[in-house]
Design an enzyme around this catalytic site. Structure first.
Site, PDB file in Angstrom:
ATOM      1  N   HIS A 258       3.395   3.005  12.780  1.00 30.51           N
ATOM      2  CA  HIS A 258       2.399   3.936  13.322  1.00 30.51           C
ATOM      3  C   HIS A 258       2.947   4.730  14.515  1.00 30.51           C
ATOM      4  CE1 HIS A 258      -1.358   1.743  11.480  1.00 30.51           C
ATOM      5  NE2 HIS A 258      -0.282   1.617  10.724  1.00 30.51           N
TER       6      HIS A 258
ATOM      7  N   GLU B 191       2.397  -7.063   3.303  1.00 28.32           N
ATOM      8  CA  GLU B 191       3.191  -6.577   4.424  1.00 28.32           C
ATOM      9  C   GLU B 191       3.153  -7.491   5.651  1.00 28.32           C
ATOM     10  OE1 GLU B 191       1.483  -2.998   6.361  1.00 28.32           O
ATOM     11  OE2 GLU B 191      -0.283  -3.495   5.188  1.00 28.32           O
TER      12      GLU B 191
ATOM     13  N   GLU C 296      -5.111   1.492   2.295  1.00 28.22           N
ATOM     14  CA  GLU C 296      -5.029   0.375   3.258  1.00 28.22           C
ATOM     15  C   GLU C 296      -5.182   0.853   4.689  1.00 28.22           C
ATOM     16  OE1 GLU C 296      -3.564  -2.457   6.146  1.00 28.22           O
ATOM     17  OE2 GLU C 296      -2.673  -0.497   5.762  1.00 28.22           O
TER      18      GLU C 296
ATOM     19  N   ASP D  51       6.340   0.838   7.429  1.00 30.70           N
ATOM     20  CA  ASP D  51       4.941   0.513   7.051  1.00 30.70           C
ATOM     21  C   ASP D  51       4.490   1.407   5.919  1.00 30.70           C
ATOM     22  OD1 ASP D  51       2.281  -0.241   6.977  1.00 30.70           O
ATOM     23  OD2 ASP D  51       1.762   0.713   8.878  1.00 30.70           O
TER      24      ASP D  51
ATOM     25  N   HIS E  63       0.851  -1.197   0.000  1.00 29.92           N
ATOM     26  CA  HIS E  63       0.000   0.000   0.000  1.00 29.92           C
ATOM     27  C   HIS E  63       0.880   1.238   0.000  1.00 29.92           C
ATOM     28  CE1 HIS E  63       0.520   0.930   4.361  1.00 29.92           C
ATOM     29  NE2 HIS E  63       0.421  -0.370   4.572  1.00 29.92           N
TER      30      HIS E  63
ATOM     31  N   ASP F 178      -0.314   4.434   1.016  1.00 24.63           N
ATOM     32  CA  ASP F 178      -0.642   5.443   2.030  1.00 24.63           C
ATOM     33  C   ASP F 178       0.069   5.146   3.349  1.00 24.63           C
ATOM     34  OD1 ASP F 178      -2.335   3.135   2.185  1.00 24.63           O
ATOM     35  OD2 ASP F 178      -3.810   4.237   3.378  1.00 24.63           O
TER      36      ASP F 178
HETATM   37  C1  FME Z   1     -10.288  -2.606  10.013  1.00 29.81           C
HETATM   38  S1  FME Z   1      -9.758  -1.611   8.791  1.00 29.81           S
HETATM   39  C2  FME Z   1      -8.327  -0.886   9.487  1.00 29.81           C
HETATM   40  C3  FME Z   1      -7.097  -1.454   8.997  1.00 29.81           C
HETATM   41  C4  FME Z   1      -5.931  -1.092   9.840  1.00 29.81           C
HETATM   42  N1  FME Z   1      -4.747  -1.522   9.175  1.00 29.81           N
HETATM   43  C5  FME Z   1      -3.532  -1.122   9.567  1.00 29.81           C
HETATM   44  O1  FME Z   1      -3.269  -0.589  10.604  1.00 29.81           O
HETATM   45  C6  FME Z   1      -6.094  -1.733  11.213  1.00 29.81           C
HETATM   46  O2  FME Z   1      -6.581  -1.041  12.119  1.00 29.81           O
HETATM   47  O3  FME Z   1      -5.757  -2.900  11.417  1.00 29.81           O
HETATM   48 ZN    ZN Z   2       0.786  -1.266   6.433  1.00 29.18          ZN
HETATM   49 ZN    ZN Z   3      -0.210   0.622   8.937  1.00 28.29          ZN
END
Ligand code: FME
Ligand code: ZN
Ligand code: ZN
EC number: 3.5.1.14
Length: 408
Positions: free
Chosen positions: A373, A175, A147, A113, A80, A82
Site C-alpha cells: 500500500h 497472503e 479483497e 500485495d 486477490h 485487485d
Molecule cells: C475491513 S475490510 C478492509 C480490508 C483491508 N484489507 C487490506 O488492506 C483492510 O483494511 O484491512
Molecule cells: Zn493483499
Molecule cells: Zn492490500
C-alpha cells in the site's frame, strides 16, 4: 545482487511483470483482463479452469490441478487480483510499468500485495507438473476480486457458494506480509475489523453564545474515551516485547464530520473509527464498552457499524494441526525461520477460516521492506524467485498430507 539483462530474464519474472501491468487498481479494476490472463495460464499449464461470477462483474477464477485421490480434501491457494490506488507523483517509476532497475528491483503496485504470490503459486505448479509429479490431494488456485475493499463482492460471497463447497478445501494458503529480516512471517489469525461511526446530536444555536449540551462537547468525550483506550493498548504493546502488533486491539480516528459555518453551532457531528479487535477479546463485552462510552458522553450519542467482523478464528500452530506440521517441516528442512503472528489487517483468510477451513497467511518474502500500500512498492526478482522455490517444496508436502479424519 545483480540482475541479468532483459534477454536473460527468468521466464517466471517476465510473467510476473506481465501480470503487474494489468491495471486491476481500485476503485475501477480491470478484472476482465485479469480473468483472461488466468484463463490463458490454465490453458498453457493444462489446468482445469472455472469462472464463478459471485456478483455481476465479479468473477472468481479457479485453476485446478487434480490429485490422484479424489477422496481427500484439497489444498486451496488463494490470492486477490485487485490492488490499492497509487499516488503517482510519489513513485520513482510508473507503478503499472513493472520497471526493473539495474539491481533487480521490480517497482509496481501489487509487487508485494499480492501479485507476486499469484505468480509464485502458478510457477511452482508449472515446475512440478513439468517434472511429472502428481500428488494425492487436488490443488486449487483461486484468483479473487475485491479483497482490498473488504472482500464483500469476492471471497465473502464465494465461500457461501456451492462451487466453493465443491472444491472441498481442507487447508488454505493466502497472503501474508513481507519481512525485512532473514525470517518469514506467517499469520495464523487476524484481528477483526470494526468500523464504527459515532454520531452526536445536541442543541444548535448562534456561535457567539455558550450553548449547552452541544453535539461537539459530547463527541469530544467519546473521542477522548476511545483515544485513551488507544493509548492503553499502545502502552501494553510497547511494554511487552513478546507482544506483536496483531495481539493488541488498535484504533484510529479516521474521519470527523459535521458543521456548516463558523458561527452556527451544529446539531449533529460524527467521528469514525477503524478498530482492529484482537482475537482473544470478549467481543460482547467490548461492544458494551463502546456503548457505555457513548452513553457516558450524554443524551443523543449513538454508534453504528460499517464493518463488524464477529468470527475470529485461530489456525493452530502446533503439531496437533497436520497442515501446520507439514508447512513448518518444509520450512525447517529449507532452513527458513518462521515468525508466527496475528495479521494486524484483514484479508480474505477470515472468510476462509470462518467456514471451517484452516488457513495460513504467508507471502514468501524475506529481506524485503514492508511496502504494501506504500509508494514505490517493489520486490527484488531474486526474492520473488526464491518464493517460487519455497512453494515448489511446500505444495508437494501439503498435497501429500495423509488422509485425515476430516477428509471422510
Ligand atoms: C475491513 S475490510 C478492509 C480490508 C483491508 N484489507 C487490506 O488492506 C483492510 O483494511 O484491512
Ligand atoms: Zn493483499
Ligand atoms: Zn492490500
Amino acid at each position: 545482487m545483480t540482475s541479468k539483462g532483459p534477454e536473460e530474464e527468468h521466464p517466471s519474472v517476465t510473467l510476473f511483470r506481465q501480470y503487474l501491468r494489468i491495471r486491476t487498481v481500485q476503485p475501477k479494476p480491470d478484472y476482465g483482463a485479469a480473468v483472461a490472463f488466468f484463463e490463458e495460464r490454465a490453458h498453457q499449464l493444462g489446468l482445469g479452469c472455472q469462472k464463478v461470477e459471485v456478483a455481476p462483474g465479479y468473477v472468481v477464477t479457479v485453476l485446478t490441478w487434480p490429485g490422484t485421490n479424489p477422496a481427500l480434501s484439497s489444498i486451496l491457494l488463494n490470492s486477490h487480483t485487485d490492488v490499492v490506488p497509487v499516488f503517482k507523483e510519489h513513485w520513482s517509476h510508473d507503478p503499472f510499468e513493472a520497471f526493473k532497475d539495474s539491481e533487480g528491483y521490480i517497482y509496481a503496485r501489487g509487487a508485494q500485495d499480492m501479485k507476486c504470490v499469484s505468480i509464485q503459486y502458478l510457477e511452482a505448479v508449472r515446475r512440478l507438473k513439468v517434472e511429472g509429479h502428481r500428488f494425492p490431494r487436488t490443488i486449487h488456485m483461486t484468483f479473487v476480486p475485491d479483497e482490498e475493499v473488504g472482500g464483500h463482492q469476492g471471497m465473502e460471497l464465494f465461500v457461501q457458494r456451492p462451487e466453493f463447497q465443491a472444491l472441498r478445501a481442507g487447508f488454505a494458503l493466502d497472503e501474508g506480509i513481507a519481512n525485512p529480516t532473514d525470517a518469514f512471517t506467517v499469520f495464523y489469525s487476524e484481528r477483526s475489523p470494526w468500523w464504527v461511526r459515532v454520531t452526536s446530536t445536541g442543541r444548535p444555536g448562534h456561535g457567539s453564545l455558550f450553548i449547552e449540551d452541544t453535539a461537539a462537547e459530547k463527541l469530544h468525550k467519546v473521542v477522548s474515551s476511545i483515544l485513551a483506550f488507544r493509548e492503553k493498548e499502545w502502552q501494553r504493546l510497547q511494554s511487552n516485547p513478546h507482544l506483536k502488533e496483531g495481539a493488541v486491539t488498535s484504533v484510529n480516528l479516521t474521519k470527523l464530520e459535521g458543521g456548516v459555518a463558523y458561527n452556527v453551532v451544529p446539531a449533529t457531528m460524527s467521528a469514525s473509527f477503524d478498530f482492529r479487535v484482537a482475537p482473544d477479546v470478549d467481543f460482547k463485552a467490548f461492544e458494551e464498552q463502546l456503548q457505555s462510552w457513548c452513553q457516558a458522553a450524554g443524551e443523543g450519542v449513538t454508534l453504528e457499524f460499517a464493518q463488524k467482523w464477529m468470527h475470529p478464528q485461530v489456525t493452530p500452530t502446533d503439531d496437533s494441526n497436520p497442515w501446520w506440521a507439514a508447512f513448518s517441516r518444509v520450512c525447517k528442512d529449507m532452513n527458513l525461520s518462521l515468525e508466527p503472528e496475528i495479521m494486524p489487517a484483514a484479508t480474505d483468510s477470515r472468510f476462509i477460516r470462518a467456514v471451517g477451513v484452516p488457513a495460513l497467511g504467508f507471502s514468501p518474502l524475506n529481506r524485503t521492506p514492508v511496502l504494501l500500500h506504500d509508494h514505490d512498492e517493489r520486490l527484488h526478482e531474486a526474492v520473488f524467485l526464491r518464493g517460487v522455490d519455497i512453494y515448489t517444496r511446500l505444495l508437494p508436502a501439503l498435497a501429500s498430507v495423509p488422509a485425515l479424519p476430516s477428509d471422510t
